[in-house]
Each structure stands twice: as C-alpha cells, then as structure tokens.
Design a protein around this motif. Structure first.
Motif, mmCIF file in Angstrom:
data_model
loop_
_atom_site.group_PDB
_atom_site.id
_atom_site.type_symbol
_atom_site.label_atom_id
_atom_site.label_comp_id
_atom_site.label_asym_id
_atom_site.label_seq_id
_atom_site.Cartn_x
_atom_site.Cartn_y
_atom_site.Cartn_z
ATOM 1 N N VAL A 242 0.943 -0.894 -0.030
ATOM 2 C CA VAL A 242 -0.112 -0.097 -0.156
ATOM 3 C C VAL A 242 0.832 1.195 0.109
ATOM 4 C CG1 VAL A 242 -2.005 1.177 1.112
ATOM 5 C CG2 VAL A 242 -1.765 -1.288 1.294
ATOM 6 N N ALA A 243 0.615 2.328 -0.944
ATOM 7 C CA ALA A 243 1.568 3.410 -1.070
ATOM 8 C C ALA A 243 0.527 4.582 -1.438
ATOM 9 C CB ALA A 243 2.389 3.206 -2.186
ATOM 10 N N PRO A 244 0.885 5.854 -0.952
ATOM 11 C CA PRO A 244 2.473 6.071 -0.390
ATOM 12 C C PRO A 244 2.408 6.007 1.204
ATOM 13 C CG PRO A 244 1.088 8.212 -0.637
ATOM 14 C CD PRO A 244 0.226 6.929 -1.134
ATOM 15 N N GLU A 245 3.642 5.923 1.691
ATOM 16 C CA GLU A 245 3.851 5.757 3.031
ATOM 17 C C GLU A 245 4.090 7.135 3.736
ATOM 18 O OE1 GLU A 245 7.412 3.592 3.789
ATOM 19 O OE2 GLU A 245 6.503 1.558 3.016
ATOM 20 N N ASP A 246 4.159 7.967 2.847
ATOM 21 C CA ASP A 246 4.367 9.484 3.284
ATOM 22 C C ASP A 246 4.191 10.562 2.392
ATOM 23 O OD1 ASP A 246 6.878 9.632 2.187
ATOM 24 O OD2 ASP A 246 7.818 8.491 3.705
ATOM 25 N N ALA A 247 3.694 11.578 2.768
ATOM 26 C CA ALA A 247 3.519 13.058 1.669
ATOM 27 C C ALA A 247 3.674 14.198 2.390
ATOM 28 C CB ALA A 247 2.118 12.739 1.307
ATOM 29 N N ALA A 248 3.868 15.243 1.613
ATOM 30 C CA ALA A 248 4.180 16.630 2.205
ATOM 31 C C ALA A 248 2.633 17.237 2.187
ATOM 32 C CB ALA A 248 4.771 17.467 1.374
ATOM 33 N N GLU A 249 2.555 18.069 3.367
ATOM 34 C CA GLU A 249 1.058 18.897 3.446
ATOM 35 C C GLU A 249 0.849 19.537 2.003
ATOM 36 O OE1 GLU A 249 -0.325 22.756 6.221
ATOM 37 O OE2 GLU A 249 1.965 22.009 6.237
ATOM 38 N N GLY A 250 -0.170 19.583 1.780
ATOM 39 C CA GLY A 250 -1.072 20.161 0.834
ATOM 40 C C GLY A 250 -0.541 19.792 -0.636
ATOM 41 N N THR A 251 0.354 18.757 -0.836
ATOM 42 C CA THR A 251 0.708 18.147 -2.121
ATOM 43 C C THR A 251 -0.330 16.819 -2.485
ATOM 44 O OG1 THR A 251 3.036 18.557 -1.501
ATOM 45 C CG2 THR A 251 2.653 16.862 -3.494
ATOM 46 N N PRO A 252 -0.955 17.034 -3.398
ATOM 47 C CA PRO A 252 -1.738 15.892 -4.098
ATOM 48 C C PRO A 252 -1.025 14.435 -4.058
ATOM 49 C CG PRO A 252 -2.403 18.018 -5.096
ATOM 50 C CD PRO A 252 -1.176 18.046 -4.304
ATOM 51 N N VAL A 253 -1.492 13.435 -3.580
ATOM 52 C CA VAL A 253 -0.744 12.269 -4.001
ATOM 53 C C VAL A 253 -1.842 11.321 -4.345
ATOM 54 C CG1 VAL A 253 1.191 12.675 -2.538
ATOM 55 C CG2 VAL A 253 -0.855 11.646 -1.413
ATOM 56 N N VAL A 254 -1.206 10.114 -4.908
ATOM 57 C CA VAL A 254 -2.163 9.125 -5.399
ATOM 58 C C VAL A 254 -1.854 7.815 -4.383
ATOM 59 C CG1 VAL A 254 -2.495 7.476 -7.292
ATOM 60 C CG2 VAL A 254 -2.285 9.800 -7.827
ATOM 61 N N GLY A 255 -3.191 7.021 -4.137
ATOM 62 C CA GLY A 255 -3.080 5.879 -3.475
ATOM 63 C C GLY A 255 -2.938 4.698 -4.473
ATOM 64 N N GLN A 256 -2.136 3.649 -4.063
ATOM 65 C CA GLN A 256 -1.731 2.661 -4.703
ATOM 66 C C GLN A 256 -1.821 1.176 -3.820
ATOM 67 O OE1 GLN A 256 1.414 2.936 -8.038
ATOM 68 N NE2 GLN A 256 2.141 1.004 -7.058
ATOM 69 N N LEU A 257 -2.552 0.215 -4.306
ATOM 70 C CA LEU A 257 -2.716 -0.882 -3.660
ATOM 71 C C LEU A 257 -2.405 -2.037 -4.634
ATOM 72 C CD1 LEU A 257 -3.813 -2.669 -1.309
ATOM 73 C CD2 LEU A 257 -6.112 -2.415 -2.302
ATOM 74 N N THR A 258 -1.705 -2.994 -4.196
ATOM 75 C CA THR A 258 -1.308 -4.129 -4.923
ATOM 76 C C THR A 258 -1.584 -5.205 -4.002
ATOM 77 O OG1 THR A 258 0.612 -3.020 -5.889
ATOM 78 C CG2 THR A 258 0.719 -5.431 -5.967
ATOM 79 N N LEU A 259 -2.591 -6.103 -4.692
ATOM 80 C CA LEU A 259 -3.217 -7.373 -3.895
ATOM 81 C C LEU A 259 -3.497 -8.595 -4.855
ATOM 82 C CD1 LEU A 259 -6.924 -6.605 -3.257
ATOM 83 C CD2 LEU A 259 -5.447 -5.440 -5.002
#
Length: 530
Positions: free
Chosen positions: A199-216
């Motif tokens: 499951v990712a990401p493990e961290d991010a910066a405030e206010g920075t859009p990030v995408v979730g990623q799941l491998t299963l």
C-alpha cells in the motif's frame, strides 16, 4: 517345467527318459528336454524337463522311457489341469479428491491390469448420498489396458456442495460393468483469502496531492465490487483516496489499483486497502502508518557553517538530462553493467521514476547474464557524469540527501562520488541485513566507519545523510548531527561527479536478492552547499 521321479527293481539303463502330455484329442504336447542314457536303480532317480506353456484345459500327463532296444514304455498317467489366470485390474490413482462448488473439474484415473485386455469403456464414476449417478462425462472406449499404467482423463463437470463416492470403472467386452475401489470426493467452499502486498504512499507533504496505490492478490479468483485505499485520521474520520476501482477482478497473481489524487493536512494517519464483496460487505486489509509532514518554504541551512545552497535536486518533476545521466557510469567496467565488487547491476533508465516529489530507484531480475555467468538485475542509477551540466562536487562542499531505506535483502543503495577511476567518497552504503548500520568510507585517503543507530536508521524509514568533503577531514552527518570525522580528508584539489544508485549484492558478502520481485529505495532530495 516338469519333474519326474522313477525307480526300478534292478538297475538298468534307458535310452531316453521324459514327461509326456496329451490333450483331449491325443495330440503330443510333451515337455522338451528328454534325457538320454539314464541309469534307473532301486534307490530312484529324479529328473527335470525343459519348460513350456499350455492353453487352458485338462491334459493326460505321464512319465515315459525308451528301452535300449528302441521300445517306448509309458508310466501311469495323471491329470494336468491348466486354469485361466484371473484378470486383476488395479486402480493406481483417482483424482480430484476435492473441488469448489459449481466449478467444473475433470476426473483423472490411472490403472493397470495383471494381463492385457481391451475394455469397452473406462471412466470415473460418482454417486451422491442417494446413489444417483453423477459420473464424469467423456471416458475412453475400446481402451487396451496392460501391465503398464494407463491414464484416463474425463470431460469436466461441476457438482453441488456435498460428499460423494467416486471410483474408476470399466466395461468388459461382454457387457459386464466392473467398479474399482471407491474413495470420498468432497465438494466444499474454500475460504477466500485476500492479501495486500503493498500500500502506498507511506508519506507525503502537506498540501501536495498524492495518489493511493494498492497491490493485492487472492487465494482464488473473485470480482470485487469496489477496491480502494482507505485513510483514517486520529479521530477516525474517513479521508479515503477518491476514484476507487469498480468490478475489479482479483486472482492469485498480483493486481495493482491506483486511485485518484488528494492532499492531506499534516499528521499521522491509518492507511489500508479495502474491497467490497458483490454481496455488499466491506472488507479492510491490514493497516499501516501514513505520515504527512508540514511543508516549509524556509531555506534549510546545512550543519556546516558558512555554506550556501549552490545546486539542488528536489525531484519535483521528471529526471532532467541537464542535471543527470541515467544510462551509464565510468565507475562500471562495461558502462551500463558491472559484475565487479559483489554487484549484479545492469543499469536501466526506466528503473528511476519520480512520484509525488520522490525519486524511486527500483530493481528486478533481468534476462541479461553477466560475464561471470550470474544473472543481472535491472536497476536504477543517476549520476552527474555525462549530463549536460556535468556538475561536480569539490573540496570544501557539503552534499546531503534524504533516503528511505530499502527493506528487501540484497538491496545496496548508496550516494557516492567518482572521477577518472578514483576520487570515491561514500556518503553512505546500506544493506538491510545490517538494518541499523551505515557504511561511511573515504577511498581517497582510506578511512571508514561502520556507524550504527537503531533509531536513526531503519528499513523503510527516512534518514538524512550529509558529507563534508574537507581537505583535511571528511565529515559525515546523520539527521544533522556529525557522526564521524576521518581526519584524512580529500586534499585541496579534489573533485568528482555525484552518483546515487541502487546496487544488488551477488551474495559474496551480503545476501543476494530473492526473486522474482522488486527491490527499491527512495530519495527525497540531493543538495550541495558551497
């Protein structure tokens, strides 16, 4: 083979001695191997003939001898009965022993016989508790079966849940049916097990859009109504990533689902993959920690006084060919691959990617074989050598990077320098088999320290590492704190290119990676102060 025991009232010599056989029609079927010139006396004589076979039936058997004058004499007869050997058919294997409800399966029967015969039909029978015939379709017809095992594969069919009697069977040419030994055949639902591989990401910066990623992956194929990445804050509020996948097929092979992007306030969150069953039930996969760090626009000062930022890479966009070369290094004997120094590296420009302000260096097994016969791993490397800028650090500079350490054995990340076959300073080298240890090395004027800290250095965690290239001492810093000064330095006129890369150990000094799979580490920035 026949055996004849004879004796006489006084000794005499016979010209021939043997065992005779006559069938019902009087045909001569004598045993071979008649003995000649045998002396028969009162104490008796035992003789054996040669061997022969007979058809099934009843025969007259007798001893005989020939006198020296030529006359033949038969001894008393007895009956020889040759019976038909019974046919024994043996069931060697019978499968399946279990199946999923309403899932087509085929029957497999392996059998052999004590003697060759041709079966009119061979198949796999099934009976339910009420004795109903639920045989597998499509057995064999006119199948010869001998001493060597024969395998029969039927057509496929499905069964309702329950316990059944299953057996092989065959039909004789005369029409008779023969069943082989039964065994139990169980049709029952096996539990679905869904595993979150990453499951990712493990961290991010405030206010920075990030995408979730799941491998299963799953223990068996199923279609999830929804698959996504969930996020909960400390109060339990739902902050899930948007745009989950719908009607997603999940099987035993890994499948990766990417969500839409969103940003988060600073804090620590619980993040997990989830899926919804077709019946509507929601299932959460194991949680992990998701950390969002506060953003800061202030310039970060280095721990070495009097230095100003003169070169930086924040990985906020694609890797720039102006700053970096991703294809080769003169530190590698063959330019883009290297069988030396316990390495399995083959440089692949596609193995360095940038996501959400982070450069990810990954490696996977290659089809390429190194000159030493070992299989290479395709891996990522960036260097200022051969770039458009050809930027070099020099005496008096301070270089710093922030690294998320790898978890996988065999990984070997490093920030180091190289120029004209030398000038190597290792800001750090890391091996997950020594999970809290950094190797800090001056190869110019040899000095080294194996620095260990169980809090500052951990697999999967971020660590900031800096190096001051002093003329008289190279100093190393971890999270802004000086941890080693070698008192050797690099000299007044030293300069070199920067290299940030992921090597793979061959196993000579550290464990090699265990494939298939991916090995990776990440970097948040590289900065140079002068």
């Amino acid at each position: 083979m026949a055996q004849l025991e004879v004796k006489s009232s006084s000794c005499f010599t016979v010209a021939s001695l043997g065992v005779g056989i006559r069938d019902a029609a009087g045909n001569n079927l004598d045993f071979p191997g008649i003995l000649t010139n045998q002396q028969i006396c009162p104490k008796g004589l035992a003789v054996k003939t040669g061997a022969r076979s007979f058809a099934a039936g009843t025969y007259r058997m007798f001893g005989f001898y020939q006198e020296q004058s030529g006359a033949w004499k038969n001894l008393p007869e007895q009956t020889l009965t040759v019976a038909e050997a019974p046919l024994v058919v043996t069931q060697d294997t019978l499968t399946p022993k279990a199946a999923e409800p309403n899932t087509p399966v085929a029957g497999h029967l392996t059998l052999h016989a004590s003697k060759c015969f041709t079966a009119a039909a061979v198949g796999v029978g099934v009976r339910d508790a009420a004795g109903n015939n639920l045989d597998f379709p499509g057995g064999l017809t006119n199948q010869q079966i001998c001493g060597k095992a024969v395998t029969v594969k039927t057509g496929a069919r499905s069964f309702a849940p329950g316990t059944y009697r299953m057996f092989g069977f065959y039909q004789e040419q005369g029409g008779g049916w023969k069943n082989l030994p039964e065994q139990t055949f169980t049709v029952t639902e096996t539990p679905l097990v869904v595993t979150a591989d990453r499951v990712a990401p493990e961290d991010a910066a405030e206010g920075t859009p990030v995408v979730g990623q799941l491998t299963l992956h799953a223990s068996k194929c199923f279609t999830a109504a929804v698959v996504g990445v969930g996020v909960r804050d400390a109060a339990g509020n739902n902050l899930d990533f948007p745009a989950a996948a719908t009607d997603q097929r999940v099987c035993t092979e890994d499948v990766t689902v990417k969500t839409g992007a969103r940003s988060f306030p600073p804090g620590t969150y619980r993040m997990f993959g989830f899926y919804q069953e077709q019946g509507g039930a929601w299932r959460n996969l194991p949680e992990q920690t998701f950390t969002v760090t506060p953003s800061s626009t202030a310039e970060v000062s280095p721990p070495v006084a009097g230095k100003k930022l003169i070169w930086r890479e924040e990985f906020d966009g694609p890797i720039s060919a102006t700053k970096w070369n991703k294809s080769a290094s003169s530190a590698y004997r063959y330019g883009n691959y290297n069988p030396d120094d316990d390495k399995l590296d083959r440089i692949d420009p596609e193995k360095v990617t940038v996501t959400d302000g982070t450069a990810v260096f990954s490696a996977s097994q290659s089809n390429f074989t190194l000159p030493n016969g070992r299989k290479a791993w395709d891996t990522g490397l960036i260097t200022t050598e051969y770039s458009a800028e050809r930027f070099m650090v020099k005496t008096g500079d301070y270089a710093e990077t922030r690294i998320r350490m790898p978890k996988e054995l065999g990984a070997w990340p490093a920030l180091w320098t190289w120029h004209q076959g030398a000038n190597e300073i290792d800001s750090f080298e890391y091996h997950p088999d020594n999970p809290s240890l950094l190797e800090l090395t001056n190869h110019v004027n040899p000095a080294q320290k194996y620095w260990t800290d169980h809090v500052a250095v951990k697999p999967g965690e971020w660590t900031t590492i800096g190096t001051y290239y002093g003329a008289d001492s190279v100093d190393w810093y971890v999270n802004g704190v000086k941890v080693f000064e070698d008192k050797k330095g690099v000299g007044k006129h030293w300069s070199a290119y920067l290299i940030l890369n992921l090597s793979l150990c061959s196993g000579d000094y550290h464990p090699s990676p265990k494939g298939p799979g991916t090995v990776s580490f990440a970097s948040d920035f590289v900065r140079v102060y002068r």
